[in-house]
Design a protein around this motif. Structure first.
Motif, PDB file in Angstrom:
ATOM      1  N   PRO A  70      52.246  35.442  29.132  1.00 12.08           N
ATOM      2  CA  PRO A  70      52.633  34.030  29.062  1.00 12.08           C
ATOM      3  C   PRO A  70      51.431  33.141  28.790  1.00 12.08           C
ATOM      4  CG  PRO A  70      52.518  34.771  31.332  1.00 12.08           C
ATOM      5  CD  PRO A  70      52.346  35.992  30.481  1.00 12.08           C
ATOM      6  N   ARG A  71      51.692  32.014  28.119  1.00 12.48           N
ATOM      7  CA  ARG A  71      50.642  31.038  27.864  1.00 12.48           C
ATOM      8  C   ARG A  71      50.539  30.030  29.003  1.00 12.48           C
ATOM      9  NH1 ARG A  71      49.307  30.553  22.199  1.00 12.48           N
ATOM     10  NH2 ARG A  71      50.437  32.092  20.954  1.00 12.48           N
ATOM     11  N   ASP A  72      51.644  29.793  29.706  1.00 12.40           N
ATOM     12  CA  ASP A  72      51.648  28.829  30.794  1.00 12.40           C
ATOM     13  C   ASP A  72      50.753  29.329  31.922  1.00 12.40           C
ATOM     14  OD1 ASP A  72      52.314  26.813  32.590  1.00 12.40           O
ATOM     15  OD2 ASP A  72      54.007  27.968  33.378  1.00 12.40           O
ATOM     16  N   PRO A  73      49.729  28.550  32.373  1.00 11.41           N
ATOM     17  CA  PRO A  73      48.804  29.024  33.403  1.00 11.41           C
ATOM     18  C   PRO A  73      49.483  29.325  34.734  1.00 11.41           C
ATOM     19  CG  PRO A  73      48.438  26.694  32.924  1.00 11.41           C
ATOM     20  CD  PRO A  73      49.347  27.213  31.864  1.00 11.41           C
ATOM     21  N   VAL A  74      50.542  28.583  35.073  1.00 12.75           N
ATOM     22  CA  VAL A  74      51.251  28.866  36.318  1.00 12.75           C
ATOM     23  C   VAL A  74      51.917  30.232  36.244  1.00 12.75           C
ATOM     24  CG1 VAL A  74      53.179  28.162  37.791  1.00 12.75           C
ATOM     25  CG2 VAL A  74      51.594  26.446  36.907  1.00 12.75           C
ATOM     26  N   GLU A  75      52.528  30.514  35.108  1.00 13.74           N
ATOM     27  CA  GLU A  75      53.173  31.821  34.953  1.00 13.74           C
ATOM     28  C   GLU A  75      52.137  32.937  34.918  1.00 13.74           C
ATOM     29  OE1 GLU A  75      56.668  33.880  32.208  1.00 13.74           O
ATOM     30  OE2 GLU A  75      55.916  31.876  31.755  1.00 13.74           O
ATOM     31  N   GLN A  76      51.012  32.672  34.274  1.00 18.15           N
ATOM     32  CA  GLN A  76      49.928  33.662  34.285  1.00 18.15           C
ATOM     33  C   GLN A  76      49.470  33.939  35.713  1.00 18.15           C
ATOM     34  OE1 GLN A  76      46.630  32.890  31.577  1.00 18.15           O
ATOM     35  NE2 GLN A  76      47.977  31.743  30.216  1.00 18.15           N
ATOM     36  N   ALA A  77      49.254  32.878  36.485  1.00 19.09           N
ATOM     37  CA  ALA A  77      48.795  33.034  37.865  1.00 19.09           C
ATOM     38  C   ALA A  77      49.808  33.816  38.689  1.00 19.09           C
ATOM     39  CB  ALA A  77      48.545  31.665  38.488  1.00 19.09           C
ATOM     40  N   ARG A  78      51.088  33.502  38.500  1.00 22.59           N
ATOM     41  CA  ARG A  78      52.132  34.193  39.250  1.00 22.59           C
ATOM     42  C   ARG A  78      52.130  35.691  38.915  1.00 22.59           C
ATOM     43  NH1 ARG A  78      55.911  30.919  38.268  1.00 22.59           N
ATOM     44  NH2 ARG A  78      56.732  31.892  36.389  1.00 22.59           N
ATOM     45  N   ASN A  79      52.021  36.019  37.655  1.00 19.93           N
ATOM     46  CA  ASN A  79      52.023  37.425  37.260  1.00 19.93           C
ATOM     47  C   ASN A  79      50.808  38.171  37.798  1.00 19.93           C
ATOM     48  OD1 ASN A  79      54.409  36.993  35.902  1.00 19.93           O
ATOM     49  ND2 ASN A  79      53.488  36.938  33.854  1.00 19.93           N
ATOM     50  N   ILE A  80      49.649  37.528  37.757  1.00 16.49           N
ATOM     51  CA  ILE A  80      48.432  38.153  38.278  1.00 16.49           C
ATOM     52  C   ILE A  80      48.592  38.450  39.768  1.00 16.49           C
ATOM     53  CG2 ILE A  80      45.992  37.747  38.823  1.00 16.49           C
ATOM     54  CD1 ILE A  80      45.868  36.109  36.184  1.00 16.49           C
ATOM     55  N   CYS A  81      49.066  37.462  40.521  1.00 14.99           N
ATOM     56  CA  CYS A  81      49.224  37.655  41.960  1.00 14.99           C
ATOM     57  C   CYS A  81      50.239  38.743  42.281  1.00 14.99           C
ATOM     58  CB  CYS A  81      49.625  36.340  42.624  1.00 14.99           C
ATOM     59  SG  CYS A  81      48.318  35.095  42.677  1.00 14.99           S
ATOM     60  N   LEU A  82      51.342  38.765  41.545  1.00 18.02           N
ATOM     61  CA  LEU A  82      52.356  39.796  41.786  1.00 18.02           C
ATOM     62  C   LEU A  82      51.809  41.189  41.523  1.00 18.02           C
ATOM     63  CD1 LEU A  82      55.530  38.067  40.305  1.00 18.02           C
ATOM     64  CD2 LEU A  82      55.096  38.605  42.713  1.00 18.02           C
ATOM     65  N   ARG A  83      51.035  41.336  40.451  1.00 14.46           N
ATOM     66  CA  ARG A  83      50.445  42.644  40.149  1.00 14.46           C
ATOM     67  C   ARG A  83      49.514  43.079  41.270  1.00 14.46           C
ATOM     68  NH1 ARG A  83      50.100  40.687  34.734  1.00 14.46           N
ATOM     69  NH2 ARG A  83      47.882  40.198  35.023  1.00 14.46           N
ATOM     70  N   LEU A  84      48.681  42.163  41.751  1.00 15.32           N
ATOM     71  CA  LEU A  84      47.727  42.515  42.798  1.00 15.32           C
ATOM     72  C   LEU A  84      48.424  42.837  44.118  1.00 15.32           C
ATOM     73  CD1 LEU A  84      44.937  39.864  42.098  1.00 15.32           C
ATOM     74  CD2 LEU A  84      44.824  42.327  41.664  1.00 15.32           C
ATOM     75  N   LEU A  85      49.456  42.099  44.462  1.00 16.09           N
ATOM     76  CA  LEU A  85      50.151  42.327  45.715  1.00 16.09           C
ATOM     77  C   LEU A  85      51.005  43.585  45.685  1.00 16.09           C
ATOM     78  CD1 LEU A  85      51.212  38.668  46.555  1.00 16.09           C
ATOM     79  CD2 LEU A  85      49.610  40.095  47.845  1.00 16.09           C
ATOM     80  N   THR A  86      51.404  44.007  44.510  1.00 14.78           N
ATOM     81  CA  THR A  86      52.166  45.248  44.415  1.00 14.78           C
ATOM     82  C   THR A  86      51.303  46.444  44.787  1.00 14.78           C
ATOM     83  OG1 THR A  86      53.605  44.332  42.706  1.00 14.78           O
ATOM     84  CG2 THR A  86      53.524  46.725  42.864  1.00 14.78           C
ATOM     85  N   GLY A  87      50.005  46.360  44.518  1.00 12.37           N
ATOM     86  CA  GLY A  87      49.117  47.478  44.828  1.00 12.37           C
ATOM     87  C   GLY A  87      48.757  47.562  46.303  1.00 12.37           C
ATOM     88  N   THR A  88      48.460  46.435  46.934  1.00 14.97           N
ATOM     89  CA  THR A  88      48.015  46.416  48.330  1.00 14.97           C
ATOM     90  C   THR A  88      48.045  44.984  48.824  1.00 14.97           C
ATOM     91  OG1 THR A  88      46.236  47.104  49.841  1.00 14.97           O
ATOM     92  CG2 THR A  88      45.562  46.116  47.769  1.00 14.97           C
ATOM     93  N   PRO A  89      48.208  44.758  50.118  1.00 12.83           N
ATOM     94  CA  PRO A  89      48.201  43.380  50.615  1.00 12.83           C
ATOM     95  C   PRO A  89      46.851  42.713  50.380  1.00 12.83           C
ATOM     96  CG  PRO A  89      48.151  44.937  52.437  1.00 12.83           C
ATOM     97  CD  PRO A  89      48.445  45.727  51.202  1.00 12.83           C
ATOM     98  N   ARG A  90      46.868  41.414  50.157  1.00 11.59           N
ATOM     99  CA  ARG A  90      45.644  40.646  49.906  1.00 11.59           C
ATOM    100  C   ARG A  90      45.676  39.350  50.714  1.00 11.59           C
ATOM    101  NH1 ARG A  90      42.783  43.618  45.525  1.00 11.59           N
ATOM    102  NH2 ARG A  90      44.442  44.956  44.730  1.00 11.59           N
ATOM    103  N   THR A  91      44.493  38.843  50.996  1.00 13.21           N
ATOM    104  CA  THR A  91      44.411  37.530  51.621  1.00 13.21           C
ATOM    105  C   THR A  91      44.507  36.456  50.546  1.00 13.21           C
ATOM    106  OG1 THR A  91      42.008  37.381  51.438  1.00 13.21           O
ATOM    107  CG2 THR A  91      42.893  38.481  53.387  1.00 13.21           C
ATOM    108  N   ARG A  92      44.724  35.230  51.004  1.00  9.59           N
ATOM    109  CA  ARG A  92      44.781  34.111  50.057  1.00  9.59           C
ATOM    110  C   ARG A  92      43.467  33.997  49.284  1.00  9.59           C
ATOM    111  NH1 ARG A  92      47.443  28.592  49.840  1.00  9.59           N
ATOM    112  NH2 ARG A  92      46.056  27.394  48.494  1.00  9.59           N
TER     113      ARG A  92
END
Length: 249
Positions: free
Chosen positions: A84-106
């Motif tokens: 996605p080009r939208d930065p909010v959608e990019q951020a959401r996808n990045i966070c989802l990918r990282l959280l799928t692997g292991t829990p993360r802090t903010r």
């Protein structure tokens, strides 16, 4: 006490096993949110009903396989990959990918978004939303971390506090998490650690055994007074003369 959760040793934990408890729940929630997010992008699923894991539908897949060459710019490259080009959608996808692997802090997620040059406003919007729905929960992260690292690695409060600080957990949240460890429990864990290490020090002189065993406890965050007391008692049980071992090492 909650059930144990094994955690990866490395601070980044890019591919570590999140284990049970909060780690597994957060990963499952992240996968569910990723699927819901893909469903919400209406008009991009194939008529055959491709699932959320198919990205942006078969049309995007055909475009990616067509071999069309881009101009080489980052934006065109992302477009070819279906990102996605939208930065909010990019951020959401990045966070989802990282959280799928292991829990993360903010903070870990915020650092990842900053590294990928996501604008601060978009990053803050996504992080706040993820906290609202429970995908980011620093208190649950800290509690599971303390439980796992104390029982799995024998770490004492001081070592646990240091680790959680490096992950950006708030001081008040850290204090609450390490508060689940009482002094008696810490001392019992220290005794177990010394008992496991004691055999490997046999044959060494008393002072060298003391330094090796007490040093092991110090590296795991145990205070000098507790470490000296536990090691002295263990040596006495083996028949060592511990006279003069009351002084700090």
């Amino acid at each position: 006490m909650t059930r144990r959760t094994e955690w990866p040793d490395s601070p980044a934990e890019p591919g570590g096993d999140a284990g049970a408890g909060y780690g597994r729940d957060a990963s499952a929630a992240a996968r569910g949110a990723a699927a819901d997010d893909a469903e919400a992008r209406s008009g991009r699923r194939s008529p055959e009903g491709a699932g959320a894991g198919s990205g942006f539908g078969e049309g995007a897949g055909r475009r990616a396989r067509s071999g069309t060459r881009s101009s080489g710019s980052p934006s065109s490259s992302r477009a070819e990959k279906g990102e996605p080009r939208d930065p909010v959608e990019q951020a959401r996808n990045i966070c989802l990918r990282l959280l799928t692997g292991t829990p993360r802090t903010r903070k870990q997620l915020a650092d990842a978004l900053r590294k990928r040059e996501i604008p601060d406003e978009a990053a803050e919007e996504v992080l706040a939303r993820f906290e609202d729905v429970g995908l980011i929960d620093d208190a649950a992260f800290a509690g599971a971390w303390v439980e796992s690292r104390h029982h799995g690695r024998g770490l004492a409060r001081r070592a646990l506090v240091r680790e959680l600080r490096t992950k950006g957990v708030d001081s008040a949240v850290i204090d609450e998490a390490v508060g689940q460890l009482d002094p008696d429990q810490e001392e019992e864990t220290a005794r177990e650690l010394v008992a496991r290490k004691l055999r490997s020090t046999r044959g060494l002189d008393r002072d060298k055994r003391l330094r090796r065993l007490a040093g092991m406890l110090a590296r795991k965050g145990y205070g000098e007074g507790m470490a000296l007391r536990v090691v002295r008692q263990a040596l006495e049980e083996e028949g060592e003369d511990t006279e003069g071992l009351d002084e700090p090492f």
